[in-house]
Write a protein that holds these residues in place. Structure first.
Motif, PDB file in Angstrom:
ATOM      1  N   MET A  98      33.930  23.840  47.672  1.00  0.00           N
ATOM      2  CA  MET A  98      32.821  24.514  48.352  1.00  0.00           C
ATOM      3  C   MET A  98      31.521  23.913  47.869  1.00  0.00           C
ATOM      4  O   MET A  98      31.293  23.787  46.667  1.00  0.00           O
ATOM      5  N   ALA A  99      30.682  23.653  48.784  1.00  0.00           N
ATOM      6  CA  ALA A  99      29.418  23.066  48.386  1.00  0.00           C
ATOM      7  C   ALA A  99      28.514  24.107  47.728  1.00  0.00           C
ATOM      8  O   ALA A  99      27.533  23.769  47.086  1.00  0.00           O
ATOM      9  N   ALA A 100      28.868  25.280  47.915  1.00  0.00           N
ATOM     10  CA  ALA A 100      27.969  26.379  47.579  1.00  0.00           C
ATOM     11  C   ALA A 100      27.400  26.318  46.177  1.00  0.00           C
ATOM     12  O   ALA A 100      26.203  26.178  45.984  1.00  0.00           O
ATOM     13  N   SER A 101      28.218  26.424  45.218  1.00  0.00           N
ATOM     14  CA  SER A 101      27.656  26.376  43.883  1.00  0.00           C
ATOM     15  C   SER A 101      28.688  25.795  42.933  1.00  0.00           C
ATOM     16  O   SER A 101      29.885  25.947  43.130  1.00  0.00           O
ATOM     17  N   GLN A 102      28.192  25.196  41.944  1.00  0.00           N
ATOM     18  CA  GLN A 102      29.081  24.524  41.012  1.00  0.00           C
ATOM     19  C   GLN A 102      29.960  25.541  40.312  1.00  0.00           C
ATOM     20  O   GLN A 102      31.099  25.291  39.993  1.00  0.00           O
ATOM     21  N   SER A 103      29.366  26.704  40.095  1.00  0.00           N
ATOM     22  CA  SER A 103      30.092  27.688  39.315  1.00  0.00           C
ATOM     23  C   SER A 103      31.356  28.156  40.027  1.00  0.00           C
ATOM     24  O   SER A 103      32.391  28.325  39.402  1.00  0.00           O
ATOM     25  N   SER A 104      31.242  28.335  41.333  1.00  0.00           N
ATOM     26  CA  SER A 104      32.412  28.843  42.020  1.00  0.00           C
ATOM     27  C   SER A 104      33.447  27.747  42.225  1.00  0.00           C
ATOM     28  O   SER A 104      34.574  28.004  42.593  1.00  0.00           O
ATOM     29  N   ALA A 105      33.021  26.499  41.985  1.00  0.00           N
ATOM     30  CA  ALA A 105      33.982  25.417  42.134  1.00  0.00           C
ATOM     31  C   ALA A 105      35.084  25.541  41.094  1.00  0.00           C
ATOM     32  O   ALA A 105      36.252  25.319  41.373  1.00  0.00           O
ATOM     33  N   SER A 106      34.697  25.950  39.916  1.00  0.00           N
ATOM     34  CA  SER A 106      35.692  26.045  38.866  1.00  0.00           C
ATOM     35  C   SER A 106      36.542  27.303  39.008  1.00  0.00           C
ATOM     36  O   SER A 106      37.595  27.422  38.413  1.00  0.00           O
ATOM     37  N   PHE A 107      36.060  28.193  39.827  1.00  0.00           N
ATOM     38  CA  PHE A 107      36.764  29.460  39.966  1.00  0.00           C
ATOM     39  C   PHE A 107      37.595  29.422  41.241  1.00  0.00           C
ATOM     40  O   PHE A 107      37.077  29.147  42.321  1.00  0.00           O
ATOM     41  N   ASP A 108      38.866  29.667  41.122  1.00  0.00           N
ATOM     42  CA  ASP A 108      39.713  29.588  42.306  1.00  0.00           C
ATOM     43  C   ASP A 108      40.016  30.995  42.807  1.00  0.00           C
ATOM     44  O   ASP A 108      40.840  31.714  42.239  1.00  0.00           O
ATOM     45  N   ILE A 109      39.325  31.337  43.856  1.00  0.00           N
ATOM     46  CA  ILE A 109      39.452  32.709  44.329  1.00  0.00           C
ATOM     47  C   ILE A 109      40.824  32.990  44.916  1.00  0.00           C
ATOM     48  O   ILE A 109      41.369  34.093  44.796  1.00  0.00           O
ATOM     49  N   VAL A 110      41.396  31.972  45.546  1.00  0.00           N
ATOM     50  CA  VAL A 110      42.683  32.193  46.207  1.00  0.00           C
ATOM     51  C   VAL A 110      43.762  32.512  45.184  1.00  0.00           C
ATOM     52  O   VAL A 110      44.533  33.470  45.335  1.00  0.00           O
ATOM     53  N   SER A 111      43.769  31.730  44.114  1.00  0.00           N
ATOM     54  CA  SER A 111      44.811  32.006  43.121  1.00  0.00           C
ATOM     55  C   SER A 111      44.536  33.322  42.408  1.00  0.00           C
ATOM     56  O   SER A 111      45.474  34.038  42.051  1.00  0.00           O
ATOM     57  N   THR A 112      43.255  33.642  42.227  1.00  0.00           N
ATOM     58  CA  THR A 112      42.948  34.941  41.634  1.00  0.00           C
ATOM     59  C   THR A 112      43.506  36.052  42.495  1.00  0.00           C
ATOM     60  O   THR A 112      44.126  37.002  42.009  1.00  0.00           O
ATOM     61  N   TYR A 113      43.273  35.917  43.793  1.00  0.00           N
ATOM     62  CA  TYR A 113      43.731  36.931  44.739  1.00  0.00           C
ATOM     63  C   TYR A 113      45.252  37.071  44.672  1.00  0.00           C
ATOM     64  O   TYR A 113      45.790  38.168  44.565  1.00  0.00           O
ATOM     65  N   ARG A 114      45.921  35.919  44.674  1.00  0.00           N
ATOM     66  CA  ARG A 114      47.386  35.966  44.641  1.00  0.00           C
ATOM     67  C   ARG A 114      47.870  36.563  43.337  1.00  0.00           C
ATOM     68  O   ARG A 114      48.827  37.334  43.299  1.00  0.00           O
ATOM     69  N   ARG A 115      47.185  36.199  42.257  1.00  0.00           N
ATOM     70  CA  ARG A 115      47.596  36.704  40.955  1.00  0.00           C
ATOM     71  C   ARG A 115      47.448  38.229  40.908  1.00  0.00           C
ATOM     72  O   ARG A 115      48.355  38.943  40.488  1.00  0.00           O
ATOM     73  N   LEU A 116      46.307  38.690  41.415  1.00  0.00           N
ATOM     74  CA  LEU A 116      46.077  40.132  41.376  1.00  0.00           C
ATOM     75  C   LEU A 116      47.156  40.873  42.152  1.00  0.00           C
ATOM     76  O   LEU A 116      47.673  41.894  41.715  1.00  0.00           O
ATOM     77  N   LEU A 117      47.478  40.301  43.316  1.00  0.00           N
ATOM     78  CA  LEU A 117      48.486  40.970  44.140  1.00  0.00           C
ATOM     79  C   LEU A 117      49.856  40.981  43.473  1.00  0.00           C
ATOM     80  O   LEU A 117      50.594  41.951  43.563  1.00  0.00           O
ATOM     81  N   SER A 118      50.164  39.865  42.819  1.00  0.00           N
ATOM     82  CA  SER A 118      51.503  39.804  42.232  1.00  0.00           C
ATOM     83  C   SER A 118      51.573  40.598  40.931  1.00  0.00           C
ATOM     84  O   SER A 118      52.625  41.132  40.590  1.00  0.00           O
ATOM     85  N   GLU A 119      50.457  40.701  40.247  1.00  0.00           N
ATOM     86  CA  GLU A 119      50.473  41.460  38.998  1.00  0.00           C
ATOM     87  C   GLU A 119      50.689  42.944  39.242  1.00  0.00           C
ATOM     88  O   GLU A 119      51.338  43.628  38.464  1.00  0.00           O
ATOM     89  N   ASP A 120      50.106  43.389  40.300  1.00  0.00           N
ATOM     90  CA  ASP A 120      50.155  44.837  40.526  1.00  0.00           C
ATOM     91  C   ASP A 120      50.716  45.125  41.912  1.00  0.00           C
ATOM     92  O   ASP A 120      50.015  45.011  42.910  1.00  0.00           O
ATOM     93  N   PRO A 121      51.964  45.467  41.976  1.00  0.00           N
ATOM     94  CA  PRO A 121      52.569  45.681  43.299  1.00  0.00           C
ATOM     95  C   PRO A 121      51.957  46.862  44.049  1.00  0.00           C
ATOM     96  O   PRO A 121      52.127  46.998  45.246  1.00  0.00           O
ATOM     97  N   GLU A 122      51.229  47.691  43.342  1.00  0.00           N
ATOM     98  CA  GLU A 122      50.628  48.849  43.994  1.00  0.00           C
ATOM     99  C   GLU A 122      49.296  48.516  44.662  1.00  0.00           C
ATOM    100  O   GLU A 122      48.727  49.344  45.357  1.00  0.00           O
ATOM    101  N   LEU A 123      48.812  47.326  44.416  1.00  0.00           N
ATOM    102  CA  LEU A 123      47.492  46.962  44.911  1.00  0.00           C
ATOM    103  C   LEU A 123      47.549  46.637  46.400  1.00  0.00           C
ATOM    104  O   LEU A 123      48.474  45.976  46.856  1.00  0.00           O
ATOM    105  N   THR A 124      46.558  47.110  47.133  1.00  0.00           N
ATOM    106  CA  THR A 124      46.524  46.732  48.546  1.00  0.00           C
ATOM    107  C   THR A 124      45.642  45.504  48.717  1.00  0.00           C
ATOM    108  O   THR A 124      44.805  45.201  47.868  1.00  0.00           O
ATOM    109  N   MET A 125      45.815  44.859  49.856  1.00  0.00           N
ATOM    110  CA  MET A 125      45.106  43.602  50.058  1.00  0.00           C
ATOM    111  C   MET A 125      43.588  43.744  50.034  1.00  0.00           C
ATOM    112  O   MET A 125      42.912  42.933  49.395  1.00  0.00           O
TER     113      MET A 125
END
Lengths: 517, 356
Positions: free
Chosen positions: B1-28
């Motif tokens: 993403m061109a947006a900002s350097q900071s978010s480049a290092s942060f992978d939102i997609v994997s965070t999202y997937r991780r959160l979902l898999s960590e907690d089966p009770e979590l909704t999308m």
């Protein structure tokens, strides 16, 4: 026939007269017994009596919380006495809402912060609750508000499973720090708070529940106080009432307004009659109702139309005949055994809706529609389907309207509505707002009262003693539930609306925290 | 993403997937909010517009990476609107205060979202009366919670029954079927549960008192987007005159206005026309025609044999696990949310309140 017992027939008129003479507690008991004996019935009479009684209950200079708890307690007793008179509960809830509103607007209460009405109400010892008269009250629809889970009420719904969630409402009210009165720089949550932002609310208010709940509440309310903080305050749905003294005047004037509303509702509804009734139409109505009568009379001033008046035995035929022949569902001043049918309770049975029992000089206010130039055809309800094809519009009057847009009306109304649907005839329901209840018909059977089977088959009839109760069950349902799909339009004193919009009017009139009394 | 350097290092997609898999009770939607809060934390944004840019870029990345972003977009939209309304000049929002509020309370939002499920369960159980038979489908957690709550409420002697429509057109590992766990947990609580294939919904409708379904998203006109098969249940319930209730938390309200089934902003090939000889088709003549064409009846035995290994997700297009359909509002009797039982028309009002 209980109503014959005392010479001045007990009823709304005698109750109102006795109100000032008696101490409050006596009046409450009196009203409860009148309700139980069905000597005050019909939604309007119940609403009027409840409001008058609550005026007595309001003692000046009571702290808000105590007042709320008191009204709630009285309300619980009244609704337990007669759960199917939805109007009683409606008025109690509206008065509670009014008290909360006054509490929130008055400056001293805002500084009070702390424990709200709910917590006190909940903390109230159970012993103050009247014993439940029957299982119906335990299951009563009045405990099943559509807008708050039953946990907010105490014990009566003995059900139980504690929701594991940290019972949100109660906690909030108990532990809430004072809300800032002005919008401070330290933004107290989203200014345009809405229920959808519920999960974001600030940690100081550990209740996801109350925020969304409160936001259900009216924008009408929000409009009163445009200030960000004020709105916030309101939308949190917290009865931040508490220590402040009760500014009796404001509440009292609010109650008087409600009484005025009860009086003028039918008039206001009649005001739009000309928009709905057109010349040459064939209108069908079912059983006697003062609201419908006025509505049609107002239309008859300018329009020539024909009315098919459906009578529906065994409960309402007397009233209906009374309406057709004399212009009043209840013969002058609720004469016992009036309305032709004799029957149980003064006048007709529960039939005629919102009849002017209030000792009003019925003849002056009502004339038969025939006298106003309407040609009236009186038919039994068995003929409804046959006639429906020719009818242009069906006008119904409810006993109570529910939050989902359905209504409870005299027995036979569902048949009429179904016939109308089958012929694609529009069904218009004329209902003053006080009949609109925030309850949801979780179980329709609970809402329907079963009346005296003796009206269907008299015990004196041949063979009755032999068969009745043993082999033959005789059931006489007094009410009918009409599904929201069958209604095309509600005309309230606030104007017309679709059944799917009623939830909004409910939200405008009742506070979520008051739904379960 | 061109947006900002900071978010480049942060992978939102994997965070999202991780959160979902960590907690089966979590909704999308809530997982999406969580991920955005983490993205917010990872960024060094110090101004409002910078923050909004970071977040909207993260949102786009996330939406682009997830095949069906309808449900999560409810969460991201809600978060974005929340920030915009609270940070709006004059709204009294102090950027630092809001920021610290959000960062320190991420978990709390999740807790609240879950609490709203319990609250719904609290209402919902009033709907389920003694002697009722409830038809449901899918693996909605909130429906499960509601039914369990109703079972608990009956104090040991359960007096309602559940018919659970399971979609069995998947690889027939029993545990993989959505809803199996709910069925199991309900049976443990003593609720009589019948499982039926989706084809038996119409057949069962006569024995049913009400239909209760969950939803992935509740759209603006009051309709719902839910797992494939919900729409037909709605139609059948309407035809049979049975009430059809939707149970959904209000953070699932999403600003969409689908006009038809094919108007959803996702790419799913439920209907996937094929002829023999195409690539996917090489598995043999016995699988030559899709089941619903009825042609392979004579080859039933072979088809059954072939089922387990040949029913690839490819074969069914996207129609297996994740496909959704749109149930229009006129089929819905009520939407049970944590703020009450709403009519479908109330949804737009709630959405309008936050968007305008």
């Amino acid at each position: 026939m209980p109503s014959m017992a005392v010479p001045p027939t007990p009823g709304l008129a005698s109750f109102l007269k006795s109100l000032n003479a008696n101490p409050v507690e006596t009046s409450i008991e009196h009203f409860i017994s009148l309700l139980k004996r069905r000597q005050i019935r019909s939604s309007r009479a119940c609403a009027v009596a409840t409001t008058h009684l609550l005026i007595q209950v309001l003692a000046p200079a009571t702290p808000f919380t105590a007042l709320l708890a008191r009204i709630r307690q009285v309300g619980a007793r009244l609704t337990a006495a007669q759960p199917r008179e939805l109007a009683v509960g409606n008025m109690v809830r509206r008065v509670l809402g009014l008290v909360r509103e006054v509490a929130e607007e008055s400056p001293e209460s805002a500084s009070g912060g702390g424990g709200g009405g709910d917590s006190t109400a909940d903390a109230k010892p159970l012993s103050h609750r009247p014993p439940l008269p029957s299982s119906i009250s335990a299951l009563s629809p009045l405990k099943h508000g559509a807008t708050a889970p039953a946990e907010t009420t105490t014990g009566t719904t003995t059900t139980t499973t504690t929701i594991t969630a940290p019972s949100p409402l109660r906690e909030t009210h108990a532990g809430r720090p004072p809300l800032p009165t002005q919008s401070t720089s330290y933004a107290p949550g989203p200014p345009a708070a809405t229920s959808l932002f519920g999960i974001f609310s600030r940690p100081e208010t550990p209740s996801p529940a109350s925020t969304p709940a409160g936001a259900q509440s009216p924008s009408r309310a929000a409009a009163h106080m445009p200030g960000g903080a004020a709105k916030e305050h309101r939308e949190r749905g917290s009865p931040s009432s508490s220590s402040g003294g009760m500014s009796g005047g404001e509440t009292l004037s609010g109650l008087r307004e409600m009484l005025d509303e009860l009086d003028s509702a039918a008039e206001q509804i009649a005001g739009v009659a000309l928009d709905h009734v057109h010349g040459g139409e064939l209108i069908l109505t079912h059983t006697a109702s003062a609201t419908v009568q006025r509505f049609l009379l107002a239309a008859a001033r300018k329009r020539r139309f024909t009315l098919v008046h459906v009578e529906s035995g065994p409960n309402d035929d007397g009233d209906t005949r009374g309406a057709v022949l004399m212009g009043s569902g209840r013969k002058a001043g609720a004469a016992p055994g009036g309305g032709g049918g004799g029957g149980w309770g003064g006048g007709g049975p529960l039939g005629g809706e919102d009849d002017e029992e209030a000792g009003a000089p019925a003849e002056e206010r009502f004339r038969p529609l025939t006298a106003a130039g309407v040609s009236v055809v009186l038919v039994p309800d068995a003929a409804v389907f046959a006639l429906m094809a020719r009818v242009n519009k069906v006008v119904l009057a409810p006993h109570g309207v529910l939050a989902n847009g359905g209504l409870v009306a005299c027995g036979g109304a569902a048949t009429v509505a179904a016939a109308a649907r089958a012929h694609r005839v529009p069904v218009v329901v004329v209902s003053p707002v006080f009949k609109l209840s925030p309850l949801y018909p979780f179980d329709v059977a609970e809402l329907i009262e079963v009346g005296d089977p003796g009206r269907v088959v008299g015990f004196g009839e041949e063979g009755a003693t032999r068969w009745l109760g043993e082999v033959v069950d005789v059931v006489n349902p007094v009410f009918d539930y009409v599904k929201p799909e069958f209604v095309d339009l509600y005309i309230t004193n606030l104007g017309g609306c679709a059944p799917s919009y009623l939830y909004r009017i409910v939200a405008d009139h009742y506070r979520v925290e008051d739904v379960n009394l | 993403m061109a947006a900002s350097q900071s978010s480049a290092s942060f992978d939102i997609v994997s965070t999202y997937r991780r959160l979902l898999s960590e907690d089966p009770e979590l909704t999308m939607p809530v997982a999406a909010i969580e991920s955005l809060v983490e993205a917010f934390a990872a960024s060094q944004a110090s101004t409002i517009s910078e923050t909004l840019t970071v977040l909207s870029n993260a949102t786009h990345t996330l939406k682009a990476a997830i095949p069906n972003p309808i449900s999560l977009s409810a969460g991201t939209d809600l978060f974005q609107r929340y920030l915009i309304t609270t940070l709006r000049p004059g709204a009294g929002g102090d950027f630092d205060a809001i920021r610290s509020h959000l960062l320190s309370n991420g978990r709390l939002f999740v807790e609240r979202a879950k609490a709203s499920r319990d609250k719904i369960a609290g209402f919902g159980r009033h709907f389920i009366r003694d002697g009722a038979t409830v038809l449901t489908n899918g693996g909605s957690r909130v429906v499960g919670a509601m039914l369990r709550s109703a079972a608990d409420a009956s104090g040991g002697s359960v007096r309602f029954r559940v018919i659970f429509a399971l979609s069995q057109n998947e690889h027939d590992d029993n545990d993989a079927i959505e809803g199996t766990e709910i069925v199991k947990s309900l049976r443990q609580k003593g609720v009589p549960v019948a499982t039926i294939p989706e084809g038996a919904v119409a057949y069962s409708m006569g024995k049913v008192d009400m239909v209760i379904v969950g939803a992935e998203g509740v759209v603006e006109n009051g309709g719902i987007i839910s797992r494939l098969g919900t729409y037909q249940m709605g139609i059948l319930a309407k035809a049979a005159g049975k009430p059809f209730y939707v149970v959904a938390e209000s953070h699932k309200f999403v600003r969409l206005y689908p006009l038809s089934q094919y108007d959803l902003p996702i790419n799913q090939q439920v209907i996937d026309f094929k002829i023999e000889g195409e690539n996917d088709w090489k598995q043999g003549p016995d699988r030559g025609v899709p089941d619903d064409e009825g042609v392979d009846v004579g080859l039933e035995g072979q088809a059954k044999l072939a089922k387990s290994n040949m029913r690839s997700s490819q074969y069914f297009g996207n129609a297996s696990a994740n496909a959704v359909d749109f149930t229009p509002p006129d089929l819905i009797s009520g939407i049970i949310t944590e703020s009450g039982v709403l009519t479908p028309s109330a949804v737009s009002e709630e959405l309008i309140k936050i968007w305008f």
